[in-house]
Scaffold this motif. Sequence first.
Motif, PDB file in Angstrom:
ATOM      1  N   VAL A  18      18.124  30.473 -27.452  1.00 53.18           N
ATOM      2  CA  VAL A  18      17.027  29.645 -27.972  1.00 53.18           C
ATOM      3  C   VAL A  18      16.026  30.570 -28.666  1.00 53.18           C
ATOM      4  O   VAL A  18      16.068  31.791 -28.488  1.00 53.18           O
ATOM      5  N   VAL A  47       8.268  19.905 -25.023  1.00 53.89           N
ATOM      6  CA  VAL A  47       8.889  21.231 -25.103  1.00 53.89           C
ATOM      7  C   VAL A  47       8.925  21.836 -23.708  1.00 53.89           C
ATOM      8  O   VAL A  47       7.941  21.767 -22.967  1.00 53.89           O
ATOM      9  N   ARG A  48      10.066  22.442 -23.380  1.00 54.28           N
ATOM     10  CA  ARG A  48      10.192  23.179 -22.121  1.00 54.28           C
ATOM     11  C   ARG A  48      10.112  24.668 -22.459  1.00 54.28           C
ATOM     12  O   ARG A  48      11.010  25.214 -23.098  1.00 54.28           O
ATOM     13  N   ALA A  94      16.177  25.470 -17.334  1.00 55.25           N
ATOM     14  CA  ALA A  94      16.492  24.998 -18.691  1.00 55.25           C
ATOM     15  C   ALA A  94      15.239  25.097 -19.550  1.00 55.25           C
ATOM     16  O   ALA A  94      14.141  24.743 -19.108  1.00 55.25           O
ATOM     17  N   HIS A  95      15.389  25.596 -20.786  1.00 53.14           N
ATOM     18  CA  HIS A  95      14.226  25.777 -21.648  1.00 53.14           C
ATOM     19  C   HIS A  95      14.621  25.646 -23.110  1.00 53.14           C
ATOM     20  O   HIS A  95      15.761  25.900 -23.491  1.00 53.14           O
ATOM     21  N   ASP A  96      13.638  25.229 -23.914  1.00 56.43           N
ATOM     22  CA  ASP A  96      13.834  25.075 -25.356  1.00 56.43           C
ATOM     23  C   ASP A  96      13.385  26.308 -26.129  1.00 56.43           C
ATOM     24  O   ASP A  96      13.883  26.598 -27.215  1.00 56.43           O
ATOM     25  N   VAL A  97      12.397  27.010 -25.580  1.00 61.28           N
ATOM     26  CA  VAL A  97      11.822  28.201 -26.207  1.00 61.28           C
ATOM     27  C   VAL A  97      11.529  29.214 -25.111  1.00 61.28           C
ATOM     28  O   VAL A  97      11.117  28.841 -24.011  1.00 61.28           O
TER      29      VAL A  97
END
Length: 205
Positions: A133, A58-59, A103-106
């Motif tokens: 996100v 996870v990013r 860039a991030h997922d959460v």
Amino acid sequence: SNFYERAQHDASDANALWDLSMVLQIGGHHDLALQVQAQALGESRHYHLPAAVSPTAVRLLAVMGPGDLMANTPIECLLDGTDVSLDMIYVTANDPLPSQLPAHDVLMVCVGENDANQPVLARLAEDLVAWPVPVVNQPRAIQGVSRDGVCAALAGAPGVIMPTNVRISRAALEDVGAGRRDITTWLPGSQFPIIVRPAGSHAGT
């Protein structure tokens, strides 16, 4: 001393300055720590910690505010040794989220509730509308979690028992201590002993 030497060698080394500010805070040098932190944030508002375990699962992008160790959720400590990469972006009411972000997922709002952070949280609430996100810890919700705010919100909730919390001035508290006013003026039906804390303090003071 390594952080100090790095910071001395290159005053624009934001990572060294940031590490030094953390060491100073832990060592009890509060004012100096915040001065060094301000210098670090003047050089960079973005700090990256890669995941300790590969591959990265996870990013996480954490939004933080300036201040001491109590000003933000200590997310970097919570993720130690995990497969989560962490990017920390520091914002103020006048310096909102930049247009270009990692860039991030959460995204997680780690800015804590205190008087100084209320304008920051209000600005973030506007910035994070319809974020692409998932967002953990919505700013509007954080704004209401002061001690007295939570007490008022949960008053009368079934199955909830909590101490009554009120916010009063130092002068009013001194009147109680000197016997000029009764504690029931602010805490009806209550009596000593009571717990008194500085507003915004969560460090056992």
